[in-house]
Design a protein around this motif. Structure first.
Motif, PDB file in Angstrom:
ATOM      1  N   LYS A   9      27.230  31.114  57.237  1.00  0.00           N
ATOM      2  CA  LYS A   9      27.479  30.191  56.182  1.00  0.00           C
ATOM      3  C   LYS A   9      26.969  28.785  56.761  1.00  0.00           C
ATOM      4  N   GLY A  44      33.802  23.591  60.209  1.00  0.00           N
ATOM      5  CA  GLY A  44      34.191  24.147  61.537  1.00  0.00           C
ATOM      6  C   GLY A  44      34.175  23.179  62.640  1.00  0.00           C
ATOM      7  N   TYR A  54      37.138  21.335  62.988  1.00  0.00           N
ATOM      8  CA  TYR A  54      38.311  22.067  64.047  1.00  0.00           C
ATOM      9  C   TYR A  54      37.869  22.181  65.499  1.00  0.00           C
ATOM     10  N   ARG A  55      36.404  22.367  65.675  1.00  0.00           N
ATOM     11  CA  ARG A  55      35.940  22.393  66.986  1.00  0.00           C
ATOM     12  C   ARG A  55      36.279  20.790  67.789  1.00  0.00           C
ATOM     13  N   SER A  64      39.436  28.295  67.758  1.00  0.00           N
ATOM     14  CA  SER A  64      40.073  29.291  66.996  1.00  0.00           C
ATOM     15  C   SER A  64      41.810  29.377  67.331  1.00  0.00           C
ATOM     16  N   SER A 117      43.108  25.923  65.672  1.00  0.00           N
ATOM     17  CA  SER A 117      43.191  25.699  64.061  1.00  0.00           C
ATOM     18  C   SER A 117      44.410  26.896  63.376  1.00  0.00           C
ATOM     19  N   GLY A 177      33.825  26.943  55.687  1.00  0.00           N
ATOM     20  CA  GLY A 177      34.712  27.154  56.592  1.00  0.00           C
ATOM     21  C   GLY A 177      35.547  28.278  56.604  1.00  0.00           C
ATOM     22  N   ASP A 212      38.836  28.309  54.651  1.00  0.00           N
ATOM     23  CA  ASP A 212      40.092  27.969  53.749  1.00  0.00           C
ATOM     24  C   ASP A 212      39.657  27.126  52.691  1.00  0.00           C
ATOM     25  N   MET A 213      38.177  27.085  52.514  1.00  0.00           N
ATOM     26  CA  MET A 213      37.763  26.056  51.646  1.00  0.00           C
ATOM     27  C   MET A 213      38.151  26.469  50.162  1.00  0.00           C
ATOM     28  N   ARG A 226      37.763  36.413  67.664  1.00  0.00           N
ATOM     29  CA  ARG A 226      37.753  35.286  66.747  1.00  0.00           C
ATOM     30  C   ARG A 226      38.253  35.453  65.241  1.00  0.00           C
ATOM     31  N   ARG A 283      46.280  34.780  61.024  1.00  0.00           N
ATOM     32  CA  ARG A 283      47.277  33.732  61.282  1.00  0.00           C
ATOM     33  C   ARG A 283      47.794  33.394  60.189  1.00  0.00           C
TER      34      ARG A 283
HETATM   35  O1  C5P Z   1      32.847  27.842  61.438  1.00  0.00           O
HETATM   36  P1  C5P Z   1      33.070  27.559  62.877  1.00  0.00           P
HETATM   37  O2  C5P Z   1      32.558  28.918  63.778  1.00  0.00           O
HETATM   38  O3  C5P Z   1      32.329  26.584  63.434  1.00  0.00           O
HETATM   39  O4  C5P Z   1      34.660  27.610  63.126  1.00  0.00           O
HETATM   40  C1  C5P Z   1      35.035  27.481  64.218  1.00  0.00           C
HETATM   41  C2  C5P Z   1      36.753  27.861  64.316  1.00  0.00           C
HETATM   42  O5  C5P Z   1      37.298  26.921  63.443  1.00  0.00           O
HETATM   43  C3  C5P Z   1      36.773  29.062  63.562  1.00  0.00           C
HETATM   44  O6  C5P Z   1      37.047  30.172  64.334  1.00  0.00           O
HETATM   45  C4  C5P Z   1      38.205  28.901  62.719  1.00  0.00           C
HETATM   46  O7  C5P Z   1      39.304  29.251  63.987  1.00  0.00           O
HETATM   47  C5  C5P Z   1      38.202  27.545  62.596  1.00  0.00           C
HETATM   48  N1  C5P Z   1      38.219  26.854  61.444  1.00  0.00           N
HETATM   49  C6  C5P Z   1      39.332  26.981  60.539  1.00  0.00           C
HETATM   50  N2  C5P Z   1      39.074  26.669  59.105  1.00  0.00           N
HETATM   51  C7  C5P Z   1      38.007  26.245  58.697  1.00  0.00           C
HETATM   52  C8  C5P Z   1      36.665  25.918  59.523  1.00  0.00           C
HETATM   53  C9  C5P Z   1      36.915  26.337  60.877  1.00  0.00           C
HETATM   54  O8  C5P Z   1      40.344  27.551  60.912  1.00  0.00           O
HETATM   55  N3  C5P Z   1      37.880  25.672  57.456  1.00  0.00           N
END
Ligand code: C5P
Length: 219
Positions: free
Chosen positions: A16, A35, A38-39, A95, A98, A124, A126-127, A176, A183
Protein backbone atom coordinates in the motif's frame (compact mmCIF):
# COMPACT_ATOMS: atom_id res chain seq x y z
CA UNK A 1 -10.46 17.90 -9.73
CA UNK A 2 -7.29 18.53 -7.77
CA UNK A 3 -9.16 17.70 -4.56
CA UNK A 4 -9.70 14.07 -5.47
CA UNK A 5 -9.27 11.55 -2.65
CA UNK A 6 -8.02 8.09 -3.58
CA UNK A 7 -8.20 5.50 -0.81
CA UNK A 8 -6.00 2.41 -0.63
CA UNK A 9 -6.89 -0.17 2.01
CA UNK A 10 -5.63 -3.68 2.50
CA UNK A 11 -3.70 -6.09 4.70
CA UNK A 12 -0.11 -5.65 5.90
CA UNK A 13 2.56 -6.07 3.24
CA UNK A 14 0.26 -5.67 0.23
CA UNK A 15 2.44 -2.78 -0.94
CA UNK A 16 0.00 0.00 0.00
CA UNK A 17 2.56 2.60 0.99
CA UNK A 18 4.87 2.20 -2.04
CA UNK A 19 1.87 2.20 -4.34
CA UNK A 20 0.20 5.16 -2.62
CA UNK A 21 3.41 7.19 -2.79
CA UNK A 22 3.79 6.34 -6.48
CA UNK A 23 0.21 7.27 -7.32
CA UNK A 24 0.49 10.53 -5.36
CA UNK A 25 3.65 11.48 -7.20
CA UNK A 26 2.22 10.70 -10.64
CA UNK A 27 -0.98 12.67 -10.00
CA UNK A 28 0.55 15.55 -8.02
CA UNK A 29 -1.41 14.69 -4.87
CA UNK A 30 -0.17 14.37 -1.32
CA UNK A 31 0.25 11.06 0.43
CA UNK A 32 -1.44 10.32 3.76
CA UNK A 33 0.06 7.40 5.69
CA UNK A 34 -2.54 6.66 8.36
CA UNK A 35 -0.63 3.65 9.65
CA UNK A 36 2.01 6.11 10.85
CA UNK A 37 -0.61 7.83 13.03
CA UNK A 38 -1.67 4.55 14.64
CA UNK A 39 1.95 3.56 15.08
CA UNK A 40 2.88 6.91 16.65
CA UNK A 41 0.01 6.86 19.10
CA UNK A 42 0.59 3.18 20.03
CA UNK A 43 4.28 3.84 20.58
CA UNK A 44 3.49 6.83 22.80
CA UNK A 45 0.81 5.09 24.87
CA UNK A 46 3.04 2.08 25.43
CA UNK A 47 5.92 4.31 26.53
CA UNK A 48 3.53 6.04 28.93
CA UNK A 49 2.56 2.61 30.32
CA UNK A 50 -1.10 3.04 29.35
CA UNK A 51 -2.35 -0.48 28.57
CA UNK A 52 -4.49 -1.13 25.45
CA UNK A 53 -7.85 -1.16 27.23
CA UNK A 54 -10.63 1.42 27.30
CA UNK A 55 -10.82 3.43 30.51
CA UNK A 56 -10.19 6.73 32.20
CA UNK A 57 -6.41 6.65 31.95
CA UNK A 58 -6.58 6.00 28.20
CA UNK A 59 -9.21 8.72 27.61
CA UNK A 60 -7.36 11.28 29.68
CA UNK A 61 -4.07 10.57 27.92
CA UNK A 62 -5.67 10.70 24.47
CA UNK A 63 -7.36 13.98 25.37
CA UNK A 64 -4.12 15.58 26.49
CA UNK A 65 -1.73 14.52 23.76
CA UNK A 66 -1.28 16.22 20.42
CA UNK A 67 -0.69 14.44 17.12
CA UNK A 68 0.54 16.27 14.04
CA UNK A 69 1.76 15.50 10.54
CA UNK A 70 4.23 17.74 8.73
CA UNK A 71 6.32 17.06 5.62
CA UNK A 72 5.90 13.31 5.88
CA UNK A 73 6.92 13.24 9.57
CA UNK A 74 4.69 12.39 12.51
CA UNK A 75 4.87 14.24 15.81
CA UNK A 76 3.36 13.41 19.19
CA UNK A 77 3.46 16.24 21.71
CA UNK A 78 5.95 17.95 19.45
CA UNK A 79 8.36 14.99 19.43
CA UNK A 80 9.25 13.57 15.99
CA UNK A 81 8.67 9.82 16.38
CA UNK A 82 8.89 8.92 12.66
CA UNK A 83 12.06 6.88 12.98
CA UNK A 84 10.94 5.01 16.11
CA UNK A 85 7.77 3.36 14.79
CA UNK A 86 8.87 1.03 11.96
CA UNK A 87 9.76 -2.17 13.76
CA UNK A 88 8.09 -5.45 14.70
CA UNK A 89 7.34 -4.30 18.25
CA UNK A 90 5.40 -1.26 17.03
CA UNK A 91 3.68 -3.40 14.33
CA UNK A 92 2.09 -5.40 17.08
CA UNK A 93 1.45 -2.45 19.44
CA UNK A 94 -0.30 -0.53 16.63
CA UNK A 95 -2.58 -3.44 15.91
CA UNK A 96 -3.55 -3.74 19.62
CA UNK A 97 -4.22 -0.03 20.25
CA UNK A 98 -5.93 0.48 16.88
CA UNK A 99 -8.73 -1.90 17.92
CA UNK A 100 -9.85 0.59 20.61
CA UNK A 101 -12.76 2.84 19.58
CA UNK A 102 -11.39 5.81 21.56
CA UNK A 103 -8.05 5.61 19.76
CA UNK A 104 -9.77 5.48 16.37
CA UNK A 105 -12.07 8.37 17.28
CA UNK A 106 -9.08 10.43 18.40
CA UNK A 107 -7.43 10.06 14.97
CA UNK A 108 -10.49 10.72 12.82
CA UNK A 109 -10.26 14.51 12.57
CA UNK A 110 -6.58 14.67 11.83
CA UNK A 111 -7.06 12.23 8.95
CA UNK A 112 -10.01 14.13 7.44
CA UNK A 113 -8.30 17.52 7.91
CA UNK A 114 -5.56 16.50 5.49
CA UNK A 115 -8.00 17.06 2.60
CA UNK A 116 -7.95 20.79 3.34
CA UNK A 117 -4.50 20.91 1.78
CA UNK A 118 -5.81 19.51 -1.54
CA UNK A 119 -6.24 16.07 -3.06
CA UNK A 120 -4.62 13.04 -1.51
CA UNK A 121 -3.90 9.37 -1.67
CA UNK A 122 -4.68 7.86 1.74
CA UNK A 123 -3.57 4.40 2.77
CA UNK A 124 -4.72 2.34 5.76
CA UNK A 125 -7.42 -0.15 6.74
CA UNK A 126 -10.62 1.90 6.83
CA UNK A 127 -9.98 4.75 4.41
CA UNK A 128 -12.74 3.82 1.98
CA UNK A 129 -15.17 2.44 4.57
CA UNK A 130 -15.01 4.98 7.42
CA UNK A 131 -12.65 7.93 6.99
CA UNK A 132 -13.37 8.94 3.37
CA UNK A 133 -16.61 7.10 2.51
CA UNK A 134 -17.35 9.49 -0.37
CA UNK A 135 -13.98 9.03 -2.12
CA UNK A 136 -14.54 8.63 -5.87
CA UNK A 137 -11.83 5.97 -6.20
CA UNK A 138 -11.31 3.24 -3.62
CA UNK A 139 -8.73 0.52 -4.01
CA UNK A 140 -8.48 -2.65 -1.95
CA UNK A 141 -4.94 -3.90 -2.44
CA UNK A 142 -4.10 -7.48 -1.51
CA UNK A 143 -1.49 -10.16 -2.20
CA UNK A 144 -1.01 -13.71 -1.01
CA UNK A 145 0.19 -14.18 2.58
CA UNK A 146 3.52 -15.62 1.40
CA UNK A 147 4.19 -12.70 -0.92
CA UNK A 148 3.29 -10.17 1.76
CA UNK A 149 5.49 -11.87 4.33
CA UNK A 150 8.38 -12.03 1.83
CA UNK A 151 8.09 -8.29 1.13
CA UNK A 152 7.99 -7.45 4.83
CA UNK A 153 10.96 -9.74 5.47
CA UNK A 154 13.01 -8.12 2.66
CA UNK A 155 12.09 -4.69 3.99
CA UNK A 156 13.27 -5.56 7.51
CA UNK A 157 16.52 -7.01 6.19
CA UNK A 158 17.15 -3.97 4.00
CA UNK A 159 16.64 -1.78 7.08
CA UNK A 160 19.49 -3.63 8.72
CA UNK A 161 17.53 -5.94 11.04
CA UNK A 162 19.63 -9.08 11.26
CA UNK A 163 17.66 -11.14 13.76
CA UNK A 164 14.58 -11.79 11.57
CA UNK A 165 13.36 -15.11 10.27
CA UNK A 166 10.79 -15.60 7.56
CA UNK A 167 8.43 -17.84 9.52
CA UNK A 168 8.07 -15.40 12.37
CA UNK A 169 7.42 -12.56 9.91
CA UNK A 170 4.71 -14.73 8.30
CA UNK A 171 3.18 -15.48 11.71
CA UNK A 172 3.19 -11.77 12.65
CA UNK A 173 1.47 -10.85 9.40
CA UNK A 174 -1.22 -13.49 9.95
CA UNK A 175 -1.83 -12.38 13.54
CA UNK A 176 -2.00 -8.71 12.62
CA UNK A 177 -4.40 -9.30 9.70
CA UNK A 178 -6.64 -11.49 11.80
CA UNK A 179 -6.87 -8.82 14.47
CA UNK A 180 -7.41 -6.02 11.90
CA UNK A 181 -10.15 -8.02 10.16
CA UNK A 182 -11.92 -9.27 13.29
CA UNK A 183 -12.06 -6.15 15.45
CA UNK A 184 -15.53 -4.72 16.00
CA UNK A 185 -14.61 -1.08 15.33
CA UNK A 186 -13.63 -0.20 11.73
CA UNK A 187 -12.43 -3.65 10.74
CA UNK A 188 -10.35 -4.20 7.63
CA UNK A 189 -12.96 -5.01 4.99
CA UNK A 190 -13.39 -4.33 1.27
CA UNK A 191 -15.65 -1.29 0.73
CA UNK A 192 -18.52 -2.44 -1.51
CA UNK A 193 -17.56 0.16 -4.12
CA UNK A 194 -13.83 -0.62 -4.08
CA UNK A 195 -11.72 -2.00 -6.89
CA UNK A 196 -9.87 -5.08 -5.63
CA UNK A 197 -6.32 -5.44 -6.96
CA UNK A 198 -4.10 -8.43 -6.23
CA UNK A 199 -0.45 -7.36 -6.38
CA UNK A 200 1.02 -10.86 -5.88
CA UNK A 201 2.53 -10.98 -9.35
CA UNK A 202 2.63 -7.27 -10.18
CA UNK A 203 5.41 -4.74 -9.64
CA UNK A 204 4.78 -1.49 -7.77
CA UNK A 205 4.92 0.37 -11.11
CA UNK A 206 2.33 -1.91 -12.66
CA UNK A 207 -0.08 -1.36 -9.77
CA UNK A 208 0.56 2.39 -9.89
CA UNK A 209 -0.19 2.46 -13.65
CA UNK A 210 -3.43 0.62 -13.10
CA UNK A 211 -4.60 3.02 -10.34
CA UNK A 212 -3.55 6.10 -12.32
CA UNK A 213 -5.65 4.97 -15.27
CA UNK A 214 -8.60 4.26 -12.95
CA UNK A 215 -8.16 7.77 -11.49
CA UNK A 216 -8.17 9.29 -14.94
CA UNK A 217 -11.49 7.58 -15.55
CA UNK A 218 -12.85 8.79 -12.17
CA UNK A 219 -12.12 12.51 -12.67
O1 C5P B 1 -0.26 0.29 7.59
P1 C5P B 1 0.59 -0.03 8.80
O2 C5P B 1 1.22 -1.39 8.74
O3 C5P B 1 1.59 1.03 9.07
O4 C5P B 1 -0.44 -0.02 10.03
C1 C5P B 1 -0.06 -0.47 11.31
C2 C5P B 1 -1.30 -0.91 12.07
O5 C5P B 1 -2.12 0.23 12.33
C3 C5P B 1 -2.22 -1.89 11.32
O6 C5P B 1 -1.89 -3.26 11.53
C4 C5P B 1 -3.59 -1.58 11.90
O7 C5P B 1 -3.81 -2.28 13.11
C5 C5P B 1 -3.49 -0.11 12.24
N1 C5P B 1 -4.16 0.75 11.26
C6 C5P B 1 -5.52 0.86 11.35
N2 C5P B 1 -6.19 1.71 10.54
C7 C5P B 1 -5.54 2.42 9.60
C8 C5P B 1 -4.13 2.29 9.46
C9 C5P B 1 -3.47 1.43 10.31
O8 C5P B 1 -6.15 0.20 12.19
N3 C5P B 1 -6.22 3.27 8.84
Amino acid sequence: SKNIVITIDGPAGAGKSSVARGVAKRLGLSYLDTGALYRAIAYTLDKAAIPPVEGESLSATLRDLSVALASGRVFVDGKDVTDLIRNPLVDSLASKYSALPSVRARLLDIQREQVLGGGLVADGRDMGTVVFPLAPLKIFLTASEEVRARRRFDELVSRGQVDVDFDSVLEDIKTRDRSDRERACSPLVEAPDSVVLDSSSLSVDQVVDRIVSLAEGAR
